[in-house]
Design an enzyme around this catalytic site. Structure first.
Site, short mmCIF file in Angstrom:
data_model
loop_
_atom_site.label_atom_id
_atom_site.label_comp_id
_atom_site.label_asym_id
_atom_site.label_seq_id
_atom_site.Cartn_x
_atom_site.Cartn_y
_atom_site.Cartn_z
N SER A 7 0.86 -1.19 0.00
CA SER A 7 0.00 0.00 0.00
C SER A 7 0.88 1.23 0.00
O SER A 7 1.81 1.34 0.80
CB SER A 7 -0.88 0.01 1.26
OG SER A 7 -1.32 1.34 1.51
N HIS A 31 -1.71 -1.86 -3.89
CA HIS A 31 -2.94 -1.58 -3.14
C HIS A 31 -3.13 -0.07 -3.02
O HIS A 31 -2.28 0.62 -2.46
CB HIS A 31 -2.83 -2.24 -1.76
CG HIS A 31 -4.03 -2.10 -0.89
ND1 HIS A 31 -5.11 -2.96 -0.96
CD2 HIS A 31 -4.32 -1.23 0.10
CE1 HIS A 31 -6.01 -2.61 -0.05
NE2 HIS A 31 -5.56 -1.55 0.60
N ASP A 33 -5.30 2.92 -1.55
CA ASP A 33 -6.27 3.27 -0.51
C ASP A 33 -6.95 4.59 -0.85
O ASP A 33 -6.35 5.66 -0.73
CB ASP A 33 -5.57 3.38 0.84
CG ASP A 33 -5.14 2.03 1.38
OD1 ASP A 33 -6.02 1.17 1.53
OD2 ASP A 33 -3.93 1.84 1.62
N MET A 35 -9.62 7.27 0.14
CA MET A 35 -10.37 7.72 1.33
C MET A 35 -10.99 9.08 1.04
O MET A 35 -10.36 9.94 0.42
CB MET A 35 -9.44 7.86 2.53
CG MET A 35 -8.67 6.59 2.85
SD MET A 35 -7.75 6.78 4.38
CE MET A 35 -6.79 5.27 4.37
N HIS A 64 -8.84 -0.12 -3.03
CA HIS A 64 -9.59 -0.28 -1.77
C HIS A 64 -10.34 1.02 -1.51
O HIS A 64 -9.74 2.03 -1.12
CB HIS A 64 -8.60 -0.59 -0.63
CG HIS A 64 -9.23 -0.73 0.72
ND1 HIS A 64 -8.47 -0.77 1.88
CD2 HIS A 64 -10.52 -0.86 1.11
CE1 HIS A 64 -9.28 -0.90 2.92
NE2 HIS A 64 -10.53 -0.95 2.49
N MET A 66 -12.44 3.33 0.51
CA MET A 66 -12.97 3.69 1.83
C MET A 66 -13.74 4.98 1.65
O MET A 66 -13.34 6.05 2.11
CB MET A 66 -11.82 3.82 2.83
CG MET A 66 -11.26 2.46 3.24
SD MET A 66 -9.62 2.56 3.96
CE MET A 66 -8.64 2.60 2.47
N MET A 135 -10.61 -6.47 7.48
CA MET A 135 -9.75 -5.39 8.00
C MET A 135 -9.17 -5.82 9.34
O MET A 135 -9.89 -6.26 10.24
CB MET A 135 -10.55 -4.10 8.18
CG MET A 135 -10.98 -3.42 6.89
SD MET A 135 -9.65 -2.97 5.76
CE MET A 135 -8.66 -1.84 6.76
N GLY A 140 -8.55 3.87 7.80
CA GLY A 140 -8.33 5.31 7.88
C GLY A 140 -6.87 5.71 7.86
O GLY A 140 -6.51 6.70 7.24
N PHE A 141 -6.04 4.92 8.50
CA PHE A 141 -4.63 5.32 8.62
C PHE A 141 -3.71 4.11 8.53
O PHE A 141 -4.09 3.01 8.94
CB PHE A 141 -4.40 6.03 9.97
CG PHE A 141 -5.24 7.26 10.10
CD1 PHE A 141 -4.83 8.47 9.57
CD2 PHE A 141 -6.49 7.20 10.71
CE1 PHE A 141 -5.64 9.61 9.66
CE2 PHE A 141 -7.31 8.32 10.81
CZ PHE A 141 -6.87 9.53 10.28
N ASP A 174 -5.75 -6.60 5.77
CA ASP A 174 -5.20 -5.25 5.56
C ASP A 174 -5.13 -4.53 6.89
O ASP A 174 -6.16 -4.32 7.55
CB ASP A 174 -6.12 -4.50 4.58
CG ASP A 174 -5.65 -3.08 4.26
OD1 ASP A 174 -4.54 -2.70 4.69
OD2 ASP A 174 -6.41 -2.37 3.57
N GLY A 196 1.62 -1.81 4.18
CA GLY A 196 1.95 -0.43 3.89
C GLY A 196 3.25 -0.01 4.54
O GLY A 196 4.32 -0.03 3.91
#
Ligand code: DX5
Ligand code: ZN
Length: 220
Positions: A7, A31, A33, A35, A64, A66, A135, A140-141, A174, A196
């Site tokens: 990630s 990957h 992310d 958001m 992914h 979110m 998850m 989120g982070f 993840d 990540g």
């Protein structure tokens, strides 16, 4: 057969193509992310920026999402270099329809569950799912601790896939995947691993991808 998906959430955003190129020879998928600061309290990339990254990626991309109202937006991420699109169960009004829309774009359909969402919600959707994402942190982070107490969810999903003969449905984890945790997730039944900070905080990200792979699969 396992897959390692770095990630780029904690990579250097000033040079994403360069950061992706660093893992292109050893990783299976990139990957991404996405958001929106609504579904999660953080913002990363809008659709245009995502498109730019996906098109420039030297690896096929595992998207992914979110983001809220995933039903409306998921299919828009189906670019040529997109391999899979994962939506959150919690962000869908009609998860089955959304998963089928992703497949209709020729992409693998993924469904993610947050730590507080029971894995049972995906059971009746299995025929529409190409990847389940359990998850192992609150989304989120990056850089959070692996939640080992999610392993029963992984084991239950693996059991369903075996029982139903769904050998082409991937099972992803993840969050907090690193050398001390990947083996635990592998033994619980995961076959697809997002990493990540473990990868991008290492001085040689490509080497870390290989180390993670070896650690998951070690025989002793
Ligand atoms: C978290 C993201 C993860 C994150 C993982 O919401 O979905 O993909 O980048 O980062 P690490 O591996 O550092 O936990
Ligand atoms: Zn992710």
């Amino acid at each position: 057969m396992i897959r390692i998906c770095p990630s780029i959430l904690n990579a250097n955003f000033e040079d994403l193509p360069g950061e992706i190129a660093r893992v292109a020879m050893s990783a299976d998928l990139l990957h991404l992310d996405v958001m929106d600061n609504v579904f999660v309290p953080n913002f990363t990339f809008d659709l245009n920026k995502s498109k730019e990254i996906i098109e420039a990626s030297a690896l096929p991309v595992d998207v992914h999402l979110m983001i809220a109202e995933a039903d409306k937006h998921a299919a828009h991420y189906a670019f040529e270099n997109t391999a899979s699109i994962t939506v959150h169960y919690e962000a869908c009004e009609d998860p089955r329809n959304t998963l089928l829309n992703i497949r209709a774009q020729g992409k693998r359909s993924g469904i993610a569950v947050k730590p507080n969402t029971p894995i049972e919600v995906v059971e009746e959707l299995l025929d529409a799912i190409d990847m389940i994402l359990v998850m192992t942190v609150e989304p989120g982070f990056g850089g959070q601790s692996f939640m080992e107490n999610m392993m029963p969810k992984v084991a239950k999903a693996r059991h369903w896939l075996q029982q139903k003969g769904l050998s082409d449905t991937w099972l992803q984890v993840d969050g907090g995947i690193a050398l001390p945790t990947i083996r635990t997730a592998y033994l619980a039944g995961a076959d697809t691993f997002v990493a990540g900070s473990a990868v991008y905080k290492h001085s040689d990200p490509a080497e870390m991808v290989e180390m993670l792979r070896r650690e998951a699969l070690r025989t002793e």
